[in-house]
Motif scaffolding. Structure first.
Motif: not given
Lengths: 364, 267
Positions: A72, A92-93, A95-99, A170, A172, B174-175
């Protein structure tokens, strides 16, 4: 790039044990002399499958670091690696991470089910897969019965579970959690702490958890990174952070502790009163936790003389506020016998000892 | 009294003044609607209930032409204005603040501040030279003019809605692997839809209602409903005008009710 992806597929040559790696990351906000360094040369490695907590007071840079890992924000300088791959410049879209956001950020126009399936739908996965994953996530967070509700109809705890399921759907490589429990009441927070630990074990996903709550950090984490003023102060296991803090900030932020001015001396530390106590480490401050301080009779050999200044009753124990010969103060925590009588009163002259191995010299 | 909060409703004469204001506001409109049902040819002498003037207006080719023209202009102008206003609102709320943002904001809302007659005269002169140069005489001038003054009316509700929307939702999209376009399509746009609908309806009503700029810009034979009615007033005035006005009033009230319900929902 091609070679690297082949290697990654083989999983042998580059079997990476590092889920996240930050190298000399600096993040400044603003420009020129008014610029604020939110992160000041932070280097950190988070291992695969661990529950890692970034702990610190508000404004210490922990959320900024999380936002940099998520993509971000872009670092002013430095590199961020995810699973061995440089993602510093990726949005961000990619990257293989989620928040899991502090405010949950659930989409109000979508149902619980649609929220959870959102990421897979964006990735263009087939409908059958989206539905299957969503159903699996719903049962993982025990929300099967509420799948078709609007998110606004859910309680805070339920919204929290949707946010978790949505971020985990997904699968992550790393799950980032930005103070996710801060909006919940105490009882629910305790429940969710257990729940989060369970989810982390069941999924095996690396969790990076941001909090300012030291108790939360101590009870949940495999390792903790303590942050202050944009710098990492110490990265270690909860036990090590508590028993062997590297500096005054860490000792003070985690739990309660006493600080006594001291100097290095052969065999330990010399206190202001001249008494020498056994202590490990180096520095100008002696730290000792209240539960490791014993109050004994004034004539016992090898004790530091002191007087009782105040007694505070806590039910399970008693806090004894003491003043030593050189004027330094410290607190001892005494477990109380069944009758609740500590056998002390104010102005008593007493002797003070420390549990062997508990006192440490640290840097200011 | 001390423990009760101040209430304007307890001031002496409050209800009398409130009632008087409402009468002044609505009596003329009520009179207009009532006389549209007059059986006789007068707008002041009552001669029994009749739908005569409604059927008269319905059968009047000039009224039909003007109505269709008004609707075409209002539809085109509100569509163009709403599209531009949506882009402008996204540009002024969904990016970091930039130098001259206030100037942009003022410029977008310029039609609200410049006297309408000034815009009308300016457009008359400007379009006249284009007409001479190109020979084009169509409805394009009216549509362009209406689009321009409708932009702020569409912009304000859309911008208000965008400012009320937490940007963390777009961050979350986006995340969750949404591209910028997917984020707009699946998150921003659906949440913004009530604002866009409200803006479009407001623009439509404003365009439908306009007299001053239309009167100046229109070419011969391009009367809209309001300019047609203005023209009628200069000649023999009959309750036909009342009938048209009543229909217009009904349409506007219906649209503004929908506008109100849309903005109220989800707030």
């Amino acid at each position: 790039m091609f070679v690297q992806s082949v290697f990654n597929k083989c999983g042998v040559f580059l079997d990476n044990q590092e889920a996240v790696s930050a190298e000399s990351v600096v993040k400044s906000f603003g420009q020129g002399p008014a610029a604020v360094r939110a992160l000041d040369d932070v280097s950190l490695t988070i291992r695969k499958g661990e529950f890692f907590t970034l702990l610190g007071p508000s404004g210490c840079g922990k959320t900024t670091l999380l936002r940099l890992i998520a993509g971000f924000e872009m670092p002013t300088s430095g590199t961020i690696l995810l699973d061995g791959q440089d993602v510093t410049d990726l949005p961000p879209n990619h990257r293989p991470v989620n928040t899991v956001f502090q405010s949950y950020a659930l989409f109000p126009h979508l149902s619980v089910r649609e929220n959870i399936g959102f990421a897979l739908k964006m990735l263009g996965r087939p409908n059958a897969e989206v539905e299957a994953r969503t159903a699996a996530m719903l049962s993982l967070v025990k929300l099967d019965a509420l799948a078709d509700r609007a998110t606004a109809q859910l309680s805070g705890g339920q919204q929290q579970r949707v946010a978790l399921a949505r971020a985990l759907a997904p699968q992550p490589k790393v799950l980032l959690l930005d103070e996710p429990l801060s909006a919940l009441d105490l009882k629910l927070r305790k429940e969710m702490q257990v729940e989060l630990k369970r989810l982390q074990k069941e999924t095996g996903i690396t969790f990076v958890f941001v909090t300012h709550d030291q108790e939360e950090a101590l009870t949940m984490s495999d390792r903790i990174g303590v942050m202050s003023s944009g710098k990492l102060q110490q990265v270690a296991s909860p036990r090590e952070i508590y028993t062997a803090p590297v500096n005054r900030f860490v000792a003070d932020f985690i739990g309660e502790t006493n600080f006594l001015p001291a100097t290095s001396a052969p065999g330990g530390a010399r206190l202001g009163s001249g008494a020498i106590v056994a202590a490990e480490g180096e520095g100008t401050v002696l730290t000792i936790r209240p539960e490791q301080v014993q109050v004994v009779g004034p004539d016992a050999p090898g004790t530091i003389p002191g007087t009782v200044e105040n007694l505070v009753y806590f039910g399970t124990d008693m806090h004894v506020h003491l003043r030593l010969g050189d004027g330094a103060t410290l607190v001892a925590r005494m477990l109380l016998p069944p009758g609740g009588e500590a056998g002390l009163s104010t102005a008593d002259t007493v002797g003070v000892t420390f549990t062997p191995g508990a006192a440490r010299l640290i840097r200011e | 009294m001390a423990e009760r909060s101040f209430s304007v409703a307890r001031l002496p004469g409050f209800s009398t003044i409130a009632l008087g204001v409402f009468v002044c506001l609505y009596l003329p409109i009520v009179t207009l609607v009532v006389y549209s049902f007059n059986g006789g040819p007068s707008i002041a002498v009552w001669q029994g209930v009749s739908l005569h003037w409604y059927s008269e207006a319905w059968g009047n080719q000039a009224v039909k032409d003007a109505t269709i023209r008004s609707l075409i202009i209002a539809l085109c102008a509100s569509a163009i204005a709403t599209t531009l206003a949506t882009l402008a609102a996204l540009g002024t709320t969904r990016r970091a603040g930039f130098k001259g943002q206030t100037v942009i904001y003022v410029m977008i809302n310029q039609p609200l501040m410049v006297p309408e007659i000034v815009t009308a005269v300016a457009l008359l002169i400007f379009f006249a030279s284009i007409k001479v140069a190109t020979g084009y005489q169509g409805l394009g001038y009216l549509i362009a003019a209406h689009s321009a003054f409708c932009i702020p009316f569409a912009y304000l509700p859309i911008r208000a809605r965008l400012e009320g929307m937490d940007t963390v939702l777009e961050t979350a999209a986006a995340d969750l692997y949404a591209t910028p376009w997917q984020t707009f399509r699946h998150v921003t746009l659906p949440l913004l839809a009530p604002g866009i609908a409200a803006g479009a309806m407001l623009a439509f009503v404003i365009s439908l209602d306009d007299v001053v700029i239309t009167e100046f810009v229109k070419s011969g034979g391009q009367d809209t409903l309001p300019t047609y009615m203005l023209g009628q007033l200069r000649r023999a005035i009959t309750p036909e005008v009342n009938a048209i006005s009543s229909v217009l009033l009904g349409l506007t009230v219906a649209l503004l009710t929908v506008f109100f319900l849309l903005t109220k929902r989800r707030n």
